[in-house]
Design a protein around this motif. Structure first.
Motif, PDB file in Angstrom:
ATOM      1  N   SER A  68     -82.458 -28.141 -39.235  1.00 27.71           N
ATOM      2  CA  SER A  68     -80.988 -28.137 -39.260  1.00 27.71           C
ATOM      3  C   SER A  68     -80.415 -29.063 -38.194  1.00 27.71           C
ATOM      4  O   SER A  68     -79.426 -29.763 -38.424  1.00 27.71           O
ATOM      5  N   LYS A  69     -81.030 -29.067 -37.010  1.00 22.08           N
ATOM      6  CA  LYS A  69     -80.563 -29.956 -35.938  1.00 22.08           C
ATOM      7  C   LYS A  69     -80.664 -31.413 -36.377  1.00 22.08           C
ATOM      8  O   LYS A  69     -79.765 -32.221 -36.131  1.00 22.08           O
ATOM      9  N   LYS A  70     -81.766 -31.760 -37.031  1.00 22.12           N
ATOM     10  CA  LYS A  70     -81.957 -33.134 -37.491  1.00 22.12           C
ATOM     11  C   LYS A  70     -80.927 -33.502 -38.547  1.00 22.12           C
ATOM     12  O   LYS A  70     -80.381 -34.619 -38.542  1.00 22.12           O
ATOM     13  N   TRP A  71     -80.647 -32.578 -39.460  1.00 17.61           N
ATOM     14  CA  TRP A  71     -79.670 -32.863 -40.510  1.00 17.61           C
ATOM     15  C   TRP A  71     -78.262 -32.941 -39.947  1.00 17.61           C
ATOM     16  O   TRP A  71     -77.442 -33.729 -40.422  1.00 17.61           O
ATOM     17  N   ARG A 215     -97.566 -25.921 -48.291  1.00 18.02           N
ATOM     18  CA  ARG A 215     -97.581 -27.226 -47.625  1.00 18.02           C
ATOM     19  C   ARG A 215     -96.932 -27.185 -46.249  1.00 18.02           C
ATOM     20  O   ARG A 215     -97.467 -27.746 -45.285  1.00 18.02           O
ATOM     21  N   PHE A 216     -95.770 -26.533 -46.137  1.00 19.41           N
ATOM     22  CA  PHE A 216     -94.995 -26.615 -44.898  1.00 19.41           C
ATOM     23  C   PHE A 216     -95.040 -25.349 -44.033  1.00 19.41           C
ATOM     24  O   PHE A 216     -94.856 -25.428 -42.821  1.00 19.41           O
ATOM     25  N   ASP A 275     -85.203 -29.451 -48.126  1.00 17.87           N
ATOM     26  CA  ASP A 275     -85.013 -30.886 -47.875  1.00 17.87           C
ATOM     27  C   ASP A 275     -85.573 -31.192 -46.491  1.00 17.87           C
ATOM     28  O   ASP A 275     -84.968 -30.846 -45.474  1.00 17.87           O
ATOM     29  N   ARG A 276     -86.732 -31.837 -46.460  1.00 23.47           N
ATOM     30  CA  ARG A 276     -87.396 -32.096 -45.191  1.00 23.47           C
ATOM     31  C   ARG A 276     -86.866 -33.373 -44.545  1.00 23.47           C
ATOM     32  O   ARG A 276     -86.790 -34.427 -45.194  1.00 23.47           O
ATOM     33  N   TRP A 277     -86.512 -33.258 -43.277  1.00 26.99           N
ATOM     34  CA  TRP A 277     -86.008 -34.416 -42.559  1.00 26.99           C
ATOM     35  C   TRP A 277     -86.997 -35.575 -42.606  1.00 26.99           C
ATOM     36  O   TRP A 277     -86.625 -36.730 -42.767  1.00 26.99           O
ATOM     37  N   GLU A 278     -88.281 -35.249 -42.478  1.00 24.15           N
ATOM     38  CA  GLU A 278     -89.303 -36.296 -42.424  1.00 24.15           C
ATOM     39  C   GLU A 278     -89.489 -37.000 -43.765  1.00 24.15           C
ATOM     40  O   GLU A 278     -90.153 -38.027 -43.843  1.00 24.15           O
ATOM     41  N   GLU A 279     -88.887 -36.452 -44.831  1.00 19.74           N
ATOM     42  CA  GLU A 279     -88.975 -37.071 -46.160  1.00 19.74           C
ATOM     43  C   GLU A 279     -87.613 -37.601 -46.594  1.00 19.74           C
ATOM     44  O   GLU A 279     -87.311 -37.665 -47.785  1.00 19.74           O
ATOM     45  N   LEU A 280     -86.781 -37.986 -45.632  1.00 19.68           N
ATOM     46  CA  LEU A 280     -85.404 -38.382 -45.904  1.00 19.68           C
ATOM     47  C   LEU A 280     -85.301 -39.444 -46.989  1.00 19.68           C
ATOM     48  O   LEU A 280     -84.498 -39.327 -47.913  1.00 19.68           O
ATOM     49  N   GLY A 281     -86.112 -40.497 -46.902  1.00 19.03           N
ATOM     50  CA  GLY A 281     -86.036 -41.571 -47.885  1.00 19.03           C
ATOM     51  C   GLY A 281     -86.255 -41.086 -49.295  1.00 19.03           C
ATOM     52  O   GLY A 281     -85.509 -41.435 -50.213  1.00 19.03           O
ATOM     53  N   ALA A 282     -87.266 -40.254 -49.490  1.00 17.66           N
ATOM     54  CA  ALA A 282     -87.570 -39.724 -50.830  1.00 17.66           C
ATOM     55  C   ALA A 282     -86.461 -38.839 -51.334  1.00 17.66           C
ATOM     56  O   ALA A 282     -86.108 -38.858 -52.518  1.00 17.66           O
ATOM     57  N   ILE A 283     -85.877 -38.034 -50.440  1.00 18.67           N
ATOM     58  CA  ILE A 283     -84.799 -37.117 -50.847  1.00 18.67           C
ATOM     59  C   ILE A 283     -83.564 -37.908 -51.273  1.00 18.67           C
ATOM     60  O   ILE A 283     -82.905 -37.581 -52.262  1.00 18.67           O
TER      61      ILE A 283
END
Length: 287
Positions: A68-71, A215-216, A275-283
């Motif tokens: 959440s902090k990253k988003w 996975r997570f 929605d994973r921050w580390e997968e931002l591009g894919a999302i």
């Protein structure tokens, strides 16, 4: 499983929002903190246009706090004022008016220079179904005026609500969009309850959820359903069958599937962010 849901009242609501956007000073855009991008209607940028916007990451108590902090940083970098809130428990909601004033600082100062008397901020609240708009309205107004329900599609019309002397709110029905370009968006929305359960196949949804947690958040699965680390490498359908037997459902996989989905939604497997921050591009490509 392909999920689509765009009832007629949503198309009507979209038109009404477009017509009434000119009457508000700012837009409160609610998103689900568990899927901050996938729960944003891509049509809203076109509808809202250049209006100041406050993005509210609601249901923050159910989301992974680090994610959440990253988003929040992501939306702030986009130029949006942003808060992480939990409208159900009123966490963070007391900051909304203050943050709205910050977003409208230039307008407020301009009105003051023109000699205009201060008036209540007029805000439109938008978001997809079941993201918590009506609950937020009731919290801000201080009494139960907006109809709520833990299911999508409760609010059908638009209404103005007063929040003290500083804020007037235009509530709107939840609006999805006609077609999800990526089926994973539909599954994410379905897993969090944004789409009517009658349209879903719970076994597909449970498998989607199991694969995500394996996975997570693998430890959560092992602790909640008493499965081993090796079990997590089983094909997803076999893992579902194993959990069904461990819970005493035997071969009733439909019952086990619904249980898994409901436990994920209610937070019994802990906080999570789809929605994973580390997968931002894919999302962003999905959306």
């Amino acid at each position: 499983m392909t999920i689509q849901w765009f009832p007629g009242h949503m198309a009507k609501a979209r038109r009404e929002v477009s017509e009434k956007i000119k009457f508000v000073d700012i837009v409160f855009e609610l998103v689900d903190a568990r899927l901050p991008l996938s729960s944003r209607n891509p049509m809203m940028d076109q509808i809202v246009q250049q209006k100041p916007r406050l993005v509210l990451l609601n249901k923050g108590d159910l989301a992974d706090p680090e994610q959440s902090k990253k988003w929040q940083e992501y939306f702030q970098a986009k130029g949006f004022h942003t808060l992480i809130i939990n409208s159900q428990q009123s966490q963070g909601t007391n900051k909304i008016v203050h943050e709205a004033k910050k977003a409208l600082k230039e307008k407020i100062e301009r009105d003051k220079r023109r000699g205009l008397k201060p008036r209540a901020i007029r805000a439109m609240c938008i978001g997809i179904p079941n993201v918590g708009k009506s609950t937020l309205m009731n919290r801000l107004v201080g009494k139960k005026i907006a109809q709520t329900g833990n299911k999508p599609g409760v609010t059908k019309g638009q209404q103005w609500l007063k929040s003290g002397k500083e804020l007037e709110l235009l509530d709107t029905p939840g609006i999805l969009w006609p077609k999800f370009e990526d089926p994973r968006i539909g599954k994410k929305l379905a897993l969090t309850g944004a789409i009517k359960d009658q349209l879903l196949h719970f076994d597909d949804l449970a498998i989607f959820g199991l694969e995500f947690f394996a996975r997570f958040y693998p430890t959560r699965l092992m602790e909640r359903y008493q499965v081993s680390e090796e079990d997590l490498f089983l094909p997803s359908a076999e893992l579902l069958m194993l959990i069904s037997k461990k819970r005493g459902f035997k071969d009733d996989y439909d019952r086990a599937s619904e249980m898994i989905v409901q436990e994920i939604r209610s937070g019994k497997l802990g906080t999570y962010t789809l929605d994973r921050w580390e997968e931002l591009g894919a999302i962003e490509d999905e959306a």
